[in-house]
Design a protein around this motif. Structure first.
Motif, PDB file in Angstrom:
ATOM      1  N   VAL A  16      65.062  41.563  19.420  1.00  0.00           N
ATOM      2  CA  VAL A  16      64.304  42.576  20.162  1.00  0.00           C
ATOM      3  C   VAL A  16      63.092  43.000  19.341  1.00  0.00           C
ATOM      4  O   VAL A  16      63.219  43.358  18.160  1.00  0.00           O
ATOM      5  CB  VAL A  16      65.180  43.802  20.477  1.00  0.00           C
ATOM      6  CG1 VAL A  16      64.397  44.819  21.310  1.00  0.00           C
ATOM      7  CG2 VAL A  16      66.449  43.386  21.209  1.00  0.00           C
ATOM      8  N   LYS A  17      61.909  42.948  19.973  1.00  0.00           N
ATOM      9  CA  LYS A  17      60.694  43.415  19.303  1.00  0.00           C
ATOM     10  C   LYS A  17      60.636  44.942  19.313  1.00  0.00           C
ATOM     11  O   LYS A  17      61.309  45.590  20.109  1.00  0.00           O
ATOM     12  CB  LYS A  17      59.454  42.853  19.992  1.00  0.00           C
ATOM     13  CG  LYS A  17      59.295  41.344  19.896  1.00  0.00           C
ATOM     14  CD  LYS A  17      58.014  40.904  20.565  1.00  0.00           C
ATOM     15  CE  LYS A  17      57.828  39.400  20.494  1.00  0.00           C
ATOM     16  NZ  LYS A  17      56.570  38.971  21.159  1.00  0.00           N
ATOM     17  N   LYS A  18      59.789  45.482  18.436  1.00  0.00           N
ATOM     18  CA  LYS A  18      59.607  46.920  18.405  1.00  0.00           C
ATOM     19  C   LYS A  18      59.115  47.396  19.761  1.00  0.00           C
ATOM     20  O   LYS A  18      58.169  46.848  20.321  1.00  0.00           O
ATOM     21  CB  LYS A  18      58.617  47.316  17.316  1.00  0.00           C
ATOM     22  CG  LYS A  18      58.472  48.820  17.136  1.00  0.00           C
ATOM     23  CD  LYS A  18      57.565  49.168  15.975  1.00  0.00           C
ATOM     24  CE  LYS A  18      57.488  50.681  15.785  1.00  0.00           C
ATOM     25  NZ  LYS A  18      56.635  51.057  14.642  1.00  0.00           N
ATOM     26  N   VAL A  37      67.763  42.074  15.410  1.00  0.00           N
ATOM     27  CA  VAL A  37      68.695  41.104  15.981  1.00  0.00           C
ATOM     28  C   VAL A  37      69.959  41.839  16.426  1.00  0.00           C
ATOM     29  O   VAL A  37      70.605  42.532  15.632  1.00  0.00           O
ATOM     30  CB  VAL A  37      69.043  40.003  14.965  1.00  0.00           C
ATOM     31  CG1 VAL A  37      70.089  39.055  15.552  1.00  0.00           C
ATOM     32  CG2 VAL A  37      67.787  39.231  14.573  1.00  0.00           C
ATOM     33  N   LEU A  38      70.290  41.686  17.709  1.00  0.00           N
ATOM     34  CA  LEU A  38      71.512  42.274  18.258  1.00  0.00           C
ATOM     35  C   LEU A  38      72.512  41.158  18.537  1.00  0.00           C
ATOM     36  O   LEU A  38      72.174  40.151  19.168  1.00  0.00           O
ATOM     37  CB  LEU A  38      71.218  43.050  19.541  1.00  0.00           C
ATOM     38  CG  LEU A  38      70.248  44.235  19.439  1.00  0.00           C
ATOM     39  CD1 LEU A  38      70.134  44.940  20.788  1.00  0.00           C
ATOM     40  CD2 LEU A  38      70.668  45.207  18.357  1.00  0.00           C
ATOM     41  N   THR A  54      65.965  35.310  23.362  1.00  0.00           N
ATOM     42  CA  THR A  54      67.339  34.880  23.163  1.00  0.00           C
ATOM     43  C   THR A  54      67.414  33.868  22.024  1.00  0.00           C
ATOM     44  O   THR A  54      66.388  33.398  21.516  1.00  0.00           O
ATOM     45  CB  THR A  54      67.905  34.240  24.443  1.00  0.00           C
ATOM     46  OG1 THR A  54      67.190  33.020  24.696  1.00  0.00           O
ATOM     47  CG2 THR A  54      67.745  35.171  25.625  1.00  0.00           C
ATOM     48  N   ALA A  55      68.631  33.517  21.645  1.00  0.00           N
ATOM     49  CA  ALA A  55      68.821  32.561  20.553  1.00  0.00           C
ATOM     50  C   ALA A  55      68.218  31.202  20.873  1.00  0.00           C
ATOM     51  O   ALA A  55      67.864  30.437  19.979  1.00  0.00           O
ATOM     52  CB  ALA A  55      70.306  32.423  20.237  1.00  0.00           C
ATOM     53  N   SER A  56      68.082  30.883  22.163  1.00  0.00           N
ATOM     54  CA  SER A  56      67.482  29.609  22.568  1.00  0.00           C
ATOM     55  C   SER A  56      65.992  29.743  22.836  1.00  0.00           C
ATOM     56  O   SER A  56      65.399  28.928  23.548  1.00  0.00           O
ATOM     57  CB  SER A  56      68.199  29.063  23.806  1.00  0.00           C
ATOM     58  OG  SER A  56      68.221  30.029  24.837  1.00  0.00           O
ATOM     59  N   SER A  57      65.382  30.807  22.284  1.00  0.00           N
ATOM     60  CA  SER A  57      63.915  31.031  22.345  1.00  0.00           C
ATOM     61  C   SER A  57      63.405  31.305  23.748  1.00  0.00           C
ATOM     62  O   SER A  57      62.237  31.054  24.047  1.00  0.00           O
ATOM     63  CB  SER A  57      63.168  29.830  21.740  1.00  0.00           C
ATOM     64  OG  SER A  57      63.539  29.637  20.400  1.00  0.00           O
ATOM     65  N   VAL A  58      64.252  31.817  24.611  1.00  0.00           N
ATOM     66  CA  VAL A  58      63.812  32.191  25.958  1.00  0.00           C
ATOM     67  C   VAL A  58      63.366  33.657  25.933  1.00  0.00           C
ATOM     68  O   VAL A  58      64.144  34.536  25.559  1.00  0.00           O
ATOM     69  CB  VAL A  58      64.939  32.005  26.978  1.00  0.00           C
ATOM     70  CG1 VAL A  58      64.484  32.458  28.363  1.00  0.00           C
ATOM     71  CG2 VAL A  58      65.368  30.545  27.008  1.00  0.00           C
ATOM     72  N   PRO A  59      62.110  33.950  26.297  1.00  0.00           N
ATOM     73  CA  PRO A  59      61.638  35.340  26.258  1.00  0.00           C
ATOM     74  C   PRO A  59      62.158  36.158  27.430  1.00  0.00           C
ATOM     75  O   PRO A  59      62.462  35.635  28.500  1.00  0.00           O
ATOM     76  CB  PRO A  59      60.117  35.184  26.329  1.00  0.00           C
ATOM     77  CG  PRO A  59      59.914  33.913  27.087  1.00  0.00           C
ATOM     78  CD  PRO A  59      61.062  33.016  26.711  1.00  0.00           C
ATOM     79  N   GLN A  83      74.050  33.127  28.161  1.00  0.00           N
ATOM     80  CA  GLN A  83      74.174  34.294  29.006  1.00  0.00           C
ATOM     81  C   GLN A  83      73.679  35.570  28.346  1.00  0.00           C
ATOM     82  O   GLN A  83      73.716  36.631  28.957  1.00  0.00           O
ATOM     83  CB  GLN A  83      75.652  34.466  29.403  1.00  0.00           C
ATOM     84  CG  GLN A  83      76.229  33.275  30.164  1.00  0.00           C
ATOM     85  CD  GLN A  83      75.755  33.213  31.590  1.00  0.00           C
ATOM     86  OE1 GLN A  83      75.239  34.174  32.114  1.00  0.00           O
ATOM     87  NE2 GLN A  83      75.908  32.061  32.225  1.00  0.00           N
ATOM     88  N   ALA A  84      73.248  35.479  27.070  1.00  0.00           N
ATOM     89  CA  ALA A  84      72.859  36.692  26.347  1.00  0.00           C
ATOM     90  C   ALA A  84      71.700  37.395  27.036  1.00  0.00           C
ATOM     91  O   ALA A  84      70.757  36.768  27.504  1.00  0.00           O
ATOM     92  CB  ALA A  84      72.496  36.355  24.912  1.00  0.00           C
TER      93      ALA A  84
END
Length: 632
Positions: free
Chosen positions: A310-312, A354-355, A386-391, A265-266
């Motif tokens: 989060v990218k720049k 990383v948040l 996300t932690a599961s590599s979902v953009p 859910q992140a």
């Protein structure tokens, strides 16, 4: 002796002259053709130049394989099929082509282009006229390999991966095009292979029987779109296939594999001071003097548990009046009395931030330097994983310079306004045009554009059609009441509501559109009923305090409303008091949604609910409204 020698010499010379006189030098035409992607050219015997059937250009070479000058007097294409075009590259005739000498090869080069135009156009004939004594007119047939449609989907046959949290809808628009040489027609309704899998659904179908013409033909519509939705109910992976029936002779049944999976859910939430009062953008409208600067802070926070990377952040236009820097949360902004002071804090580097629960937020400082009074609008973009590599991606509009309008339409892009009415009756629903900008928005014209199949009399009409060049003030609303009638033969009809407006960025007309669908073919089905509550349910509402709109009293009729997840309910704001900057246009939600009225006065909210599944289709309620009085 001397006389004999002279005689012998004379006889030898005479014989040599006679031998040379018996040799005849002639030209010999040789034609080569090169297709795109070929490294070499093949010798073309008289016969055919075959095109693959898609847009293509072939290069033709005329050489001289003889030992005398070849004189080419004409090159032409006989026939009138406009799909083929001859480009002589500026060559004029007559033209001489000399025999090859070693590595030096004289030639004439020209092109034949094929552009698919639909229909069974006749072949043409390439004619090359020369002084070749054996082949004074070289002829070759010019034709496509076949005259047939070729269905192409932008995703290919898949797999297409649908990834979303449990209960959260994922939608994707697919684009169908035709790379063939004849019109493509969808011959049956779009299907899902597993019809009882209600986690996948056809949100917007393909029109059956409507031609899709070859790309670049200019004969009519050259693409069609459909939308698939996925709403997972549990953590188990899902799989289905999209089935497209057409007149494509090679692939009459086109199949696309689609796979569904669940993510955590992140997510990230973006907020800024102007948003807190309902602004649609970070507002730099007070910065109008050339060279004047203003800095505003955008807060980024992880929500829903888990973590995100989060990218720049970036800003567009990349070269322009905006500059962006990010910082660790906890910095401060210099108080200059205008809310534009510089931000002071600990900068972050170029690596992703990383948040998570330990570091839940960061700050982004956007600085605008005015290029002049008119200013430039922009976009702040935040990309994350996300932690599961979902953009994921969030975009924040930036409003610079003098105030400008910004259009928003409910229902939002990708959603249709759907009517159900029994034979002989009519129904009304509302499209809300909002101005989320900080300046006026000019509405040039509102009109209903009939879609296939055409209907008569018109099934849809705008009952409160605005005057031409009407203005919606900053933060204002323009509700449009659409009436759907059933005085037509077809059981289902479609149309588009076109809203033409003056784009304040380009000073030119553009338009937004809403797809409208009307049905009277639901005999035996009880439609769902929307219930947004009564004014008494919201007694005590106050400005500046969260207000929970509750549609839990809605009923599903023949088909039950979704019991979990954020779908089945569509809330929207229809009216609000002057000075309010509140907007509500969230598409699909669950039964409850939270808003924060910003000024005291009367607000009107609308609710539509829907129920059904892939087998039966989806059935929409009538529109229901509730008036809420908000105190100070």
């Amino acid at each position: 002796m001397r006389a004999a020698l002279i005689l012998t010499t004379c006889l030898s010379a005479a014989l040599l002259a006679c031998s040379q006189a018996s040799v005849t030098r002639i030209p010999d035409i040789a034609v080569f053709v090169k297709s795109p992607g070929q490294a070499t050219k093949e010798l073309l015997s008289e016969g055919a130049i075959e095109f693959s059937g898609v847009a293509e250009v072939k290069t033709i070479e005329v050489r001289n394989a003889g030992d005398a000058t070849l004189r080419v007097t004409e090159i032409r294409l006989d026939g009138d099929n406009p799909q083929f075009a001859l480009d002589l590259r500026g060559a004029t005739f007559p033209r001489s082509v000399e025999p090859a000498e070693g590595a030096v090869v004289d030639r004439i080069e020209f092109d034949i282009a094929f552009t698919p135009g639909g229909g069974a156009g006749a072949p043409r004939t390439l004619v090359i006229v020369s002084n070749d004594p054996d082949l004074k007119e070289f002829r070759a047939t010019v034709a496509p390999k076949s005259l047939a449609p070729n269905l192409v989907v932008n995703t290919g046959p898949g797999p297409v991966n649908a990834t979303t949290p449990i209960g959260q809808p994922w939608t994707m628009e697919f684009r169908v095009t035709n790379t063939g040489t004849d019109a493509l027609v969808i011959t049956a309704p779009l299907e899902l292979e597993h019809k009882n899998d209600d986690e996948f659904s056809i949100f917007k179908p393909l029109d059956v029987g409507v031609p899709i013409y070859p790309a670049g033909s200019g004969l009519g519509a050259e693409e069609a779109t459909f939308t698939i939705r996925y709403v997972p109910k549990d953590a188990e992976p899902d799989e289905n296939r999209i089935l497209i029936h057409s007149n494509d002779p090679d692939t009459p049944l086109y199949s696309i594999l689609i796979r569904g999976s669940v993510t955590g859910q992140a997510d990230i939430r973006v907020s800024h001071p102007d948003q807190a009062v309902g602004m649609g953008c970070v507002d730099f409208s007070q910065v109008i003097e050339e060279g004047e600067t203003c800095t505003k802070v955008v807060a980024v926070q992880v929500v829903g548990g888990g973590q995100v990377s989060v990218k720049k952040p970036t800003v567009t236009p990349a070269v322009g009046p905006y500059a962006v820097q990010w910082y660790q949360a906890g910095g401060s902004q210099v108080d200059d009395g205008t809310g534009c002071g510089a931000y002071q804090g600990t900068p972050l580097g170029n690596e992703p931030a990383v948040l998570n629960a330990m570091r839940p937020s960061l700050d982004v400082a956007v600085t605008y330097t005015a290029p002049g009074a008119k200013g430039v609008n922009g976009t702040l973009t935040l990309e994350y994983t996300t932690a599961s590599s979902v953009p994921g991606q969030k975009e924040v509009p930036l409003c610079g310079g003098v105030a400008k309008g910004e259009i928003d339409v409910a229902p939002p892009a990708g959603y249709s306004l759907v009517f159900f009415a029994p034979e002989g009756e009519s129904r009304r629903k509302t499209v809300v045009v909002a101005n989320k900008g900080n300046g006026p928005l000019t509405i040039r014209k509102v009109e209903v554009i009939k879609a296939w199949p055409t209907v008569g009399p018109d099934a849809f009409s705008v009952t409160n059609l605005p005057q031409a060049d009407s203005e919606i003030p900053a933060h204002g609303l323009l509700p449009l009441v659409i009436e759907f009638g059933t005085d037509y033969e077809q059981p289902r009809v479609n149309a588009d509501l076109h809203i033409t407006y003056l784009d304040p960025l380009t000073d030119s007309d553009t338009f937004a559109s809403v797809r409208m669908e009307g049905r009277k073919d639901f005999e035996g089905v009880t439609l769902p009923t929307a219930d947004p509550g009564t004014p008494a349910d919201y007694a005590g509402a106050k400005a500046g305090q969260p207000l929970v709109l509750d549609g839990s009293g809605s009923a599903g009729g023949t088909y039950a409303l979704p019991s979990t997840g954020s779908n089945g309910f569509r809330w929207f704001l229809m009216d609000k008091p002057a000075g309010s900057r509140l907007f509500l246009n969230v598409g699909d939600t669950g039964p409850q949604v939270t808003v924060t009225p910003d000024v005291a006065g009367t607000y009107q909210f609308g609710l539509v609910v829907y129920a059904g599944d892939n087998t039966t289709g989806y059935f929409f309620s009538d529109e229901a409204t509730v008036t809420v009085t908000v105190g100070p």
